[in-house]
Design an enzyme around this catalytic site. Structure first.
Site, PDB file in Angstrom:
ATOM      1  N   GLY A   1      -3.319  38.717  21.831  1.00 20.73           N
ATOM      2  CA  GLY A   1      -2.958  38.788  22.483  1.00 20.73           C
ATOM      3  C   GLY A   1      -1.480  38.041  22.214  1.00 20.73           C
ATOM      4  O   GLY A   1      -1.361  36.549  21.290  1.00 20.73           O
TER       5      GLY A   1
ATOM      6  N   ARG B   1      -6.505  25.639  29.725  1.00 23.73           N
ATOM      7  CA  ARG B   1      -6.017  25.789  28.911  1.00 23.73           C
ATOM      8  C   ARG B   1      -4.667  24.661  28.763  1.00 23.73           C
ATOM      9  O   ARG B   1      -4.253  24.700  29.728  1.00 23.73           O
ATOM     10  CB  ARG B   1      -5.001  26.717  27.910  1.00 23.73           C
TER      11      ARG B   1
ATOM     12  N   SER C   1     -19.409  35.563  20.732  1.00 27.00           N
ATOM     13  CA  SER C   1     -17.939  34.740  19.802  1.00 27.00           C
ATOM     14  C   SER C   1     -18.141  34.170  21.398  1.00 27.00           C
ATOM     15  O   SER C   1     -18.651  34.496  22.499  1.00 27.00           O
ATOM     16  CB  SER C   1     -17.006  35.960  19.771  1.00 27.00           C
TER      17      SER C   1
ATOM     18  N   HIS D   1     -14.669  33.257  22.446  1.00 23.68           N
ATOM     19  CA  HIS D   1     -13.448  33.389  22.441  1.00 23.68           C
ATOM     20  C   HIS D   1     -12.555  32.095  21.744  1.00 23.68           C
ATOM     21  O   HIS D   1     -11.579  32.279  22.290  1.00 23.68           O
ATOM     22  CB  HIS D   1     -13.065  33.817  23.333  1.00 23.68           C
TER      23      HIS D   1
HETATM   24  C1  LIG Z   1      -4.048  32.923  20.184  1.00 24.47           C
HETATM   25  C2  LIG Z   1      -5.422  33.728  20.312  1.00 24.47           C
HETATM   26  C3  LIG Z   1      -4.879  34.993  21.265  1.00 24.47           C
HETATM   27  C4  LIG Z   1      -6.054  35.516  21.504  1.00 24.47           C
HETATM   28  N1  LIG Z   1      -5.720  36.275  22.421  1.00 24.47           N
HETATM   29  C5  LIG Z   1      -6.604  37.123  22.949  1.00 24.47           C
HETATM   30  C6  LIG Z   1      -6.767  38.826  23.587  1.00 24.47           C
HETATM   31  O1  LIG Z   1      -6.360  38.944  24.018  1.00 24.47           O
HETATM   32  N2  LIG Z   1      -8.124  39.051  23.975  1.00 24.47           N
HETATM   33  C7  LIG Z   1      -9.275  38.810  22.709  1.00 24.47           C
HETATM   34  O2  LIG Z   1     -10.669  39.416  23.236  1.00 24.47           O
HETATM   35  N3  LIG Z   1      -9.951  37.548  22.004  1.00 24.47           N
HETATM   36  C8  LIG Z   1      -7.960  37.106  22.357  1.00 24.47           C
HETATM   37  N4  LIG Z   1      -8.680  36.215  21.388  1.00 24.47           N
HETATM   38  C9  LIG Z   1      -9.847  35.419  21.078  1.00 24.47           C
HETATM   39  C10 LIG Z   1     -10.116  35.743  19.445  1.00 24.47           C
HETATM   40  O3  LIG Z   1     -10.194  38.270  19.797  1.00 24.47           O
HETATM   41  C11 LIG Z   1     -11.185  35.444  18.883  1.00 24.47           C
HETATM   42  O4  LIG Z   1     -12.563  35.567  19.990  1.00 24.47           O
HETATM   43  C12 LIG Z   1     -11.387  34.299  18.448  1.00 24.47           C
HETATM   44  O5  LIG Z   1     -10.682  33.606  17.456  1.00 24.47           O
HETATM   45  C13 LIG Z   1     -12.715  33.302  17.924  1.00 24.47           C
HETATM   46  O6  LIG Z   1     -13.192  34.315  16.732  1.00 24.47           O
HETATM   47  P1  LIG Z   1     -14.788  34.791  16.740  1.00 24.47           P
HETATM   48  O7  LIG Z   1     -14.536  35.609  18.668  1.00 24.47           O
HETATM   49  O8  LIG Z   1     -14.737  35.552  15.923  1.00 24.47           O
HETATM   50  O9  LIG Z   1     -15.912  33.198  17.091  1.00 24.47           O
HETATM   51  C14 LIG Z   1      -7.075  34.845  21.170  1.00 24.47           C
HETATM   52  C15 LIG Z   1      -7.413  33.997  20.651  1.00 24.47           C
HETATM   53  C16 LIG Z   1      -6.794  33.114  20.108  1.00 24.47           C
HETATM   54  C17 LIG Z   1      -6.514  32.391  19.272  1.00 24.47           C
END
Ligand SMILES: Cc1cc2nc3c(=O)[nH]c(=O)nc-3n(C[C@H](O)[C@H](O)[C@H](O)COP(=O)(O)O)c2cc1C
Length: 281
Positions: A89, A172, A252, A254
């Site tokens: 996001g 955070r 994940s 996140h």
């Molecule tokens: C700046 C930033 C914003 C993110 N916003 C969201 C979001 O709005 N919704 C979501 O499901 N995950 C969000 N994430 C998590 C990513 O989708 C993802 O899970 C994360 O970068 C780790 O990657 P992986 O899940 O492949 O391990 C965000 C990550 C970052 C770095």
């Protein structure tokens, strides 16, 4: 003498490290902090990276392959390589085109985007920018689920991705310390005032979602689209997601931005894959 590119828009990047360094130079400190930080003491964030130092490639020499083929498909979406871009996001904070640019890049590479609910652009705008790549719409298990899911489908997406690991925003520390409060417009691409409370208006440190697997199962069954459960870190949760009708599991944490400490996603992947045993991707 060699130099690293300084203008991210026009740079001829040769390595990921150059892109990372240029991004950090280009972004305001508090935006770089939001992009790079994890929750709590960032133990989960570090664990994710460390896990990749413990897993190695097992070469199979002399295989006779002359034209390696990395293509695959997931939920009927053809991919030139087994990579999807994660939904993130606030994308307009990082580049004016945000997910429009991500989707165009994915289309050029023959892969696909998971487009976020709290993005700067609407699902429809991203789909218009790159219809071939805009295939999966991410959303939250929240009051507005039905109306958001309908908009995702109307924009031509063929799958949903439900983020189940974000009942509240992670704590955070870096963002708190930098007093990071961007203009809410960066999260608002999918806000529609149709009388149903939407996630963007409550995004923050309050409880935003309190759904159970049963409630998600009912809501997802009303939509005629396969759905991915995003944010699974245990075999129990994978079973629950499959029980709720999930069409795929996204293991994940996140990016370490939610629970701290939690297991590195890569470390728990094999155990979860064993439990799931190919029932869903
Ligand atoms: C700046 C930033 C914003 C993110 N916003 C969201 C979001 O709005 N919704 C979501 O499901 N995950 C969000 N994430 C998590 C990513 O989708 C993802 O899970 C994360 O970068 C780790 O990657 P992986 O899940 O492949 O391990 C965000 C990550 C970052 C770095």
């Amino acid at each position: 003498m060699t130099s690293t590119p300084t203008d991210p828009a026009n740079a001829d990047f040769l390595a990921l490290e150059e892109i990372h360094a240029a991004a950090l130079r280009a972004l305001p400190a508090e935006v770089a902090g939001y992009l790079e930080s994890g929750a709590g003491t960032e133990q989960t964030l570090r664990a994710n990276r460390e896990a990749f130092t413990r897993w190695v490639i097992r070469p199979r020499p002399m295989s006779g392959v002359t034209a390696p083929d990395t293509s695959t498909q997931v939920l009927g979406i053809p991919l030139s390589l087994p990579v999807l871009t994660a939904p993130f996001g606030g994308d307009g904070l990082f580049a004016p085109d945000g997910h429009l640019a991500v989707a165009r890049a994915n289309a050029a590479c023959g892969t696909a985007s998971i487009v976020p609910e709290v993005g700067t652009f609407s699902y429809a705008e991203v789909a218009a920018a790159a219809p071939a790549a805009a295939r999966i719409g991410q959303l939250h298990p929240y009051e507005s689920f039905d109306s958001v899911a309908k908009r995702i489908r109307a924009a031509g997406y063929t799958a949903l991705c439900v983020t189940v690991d974000c009942p509240v925003m992670g704590f955070r520390v870096r963002s708190r310390m930098s007093r990071f409060r961007p203009d809410p417009v960066v999260w608002s691409g999918n806000v529609v005032h149709d009388g149903t409370p939407n996630i963007t208006e409550t995004y923050g440190n309050r409880i935003v979602q309190s759904w159970t697997w049963d409630r998600l199962a009912e809501a997802a069954a009303r939509q005629d689209l396969p759905w991915i459960a995003k944010g699974i870190l245990t075999s129990e949760a994978a079973e629950q997601a499959i029980g709720a009708g999930a069409s795929a599991i996204l293991v994940s944490n996140h990016g370490g931005r939610q629970v701290d400490p939690a297991a590195a996603s890569l470390d728990v992947l094999p155990g979860i894959a064993e439990t799931v045993a190919g029932r869903v991707p």
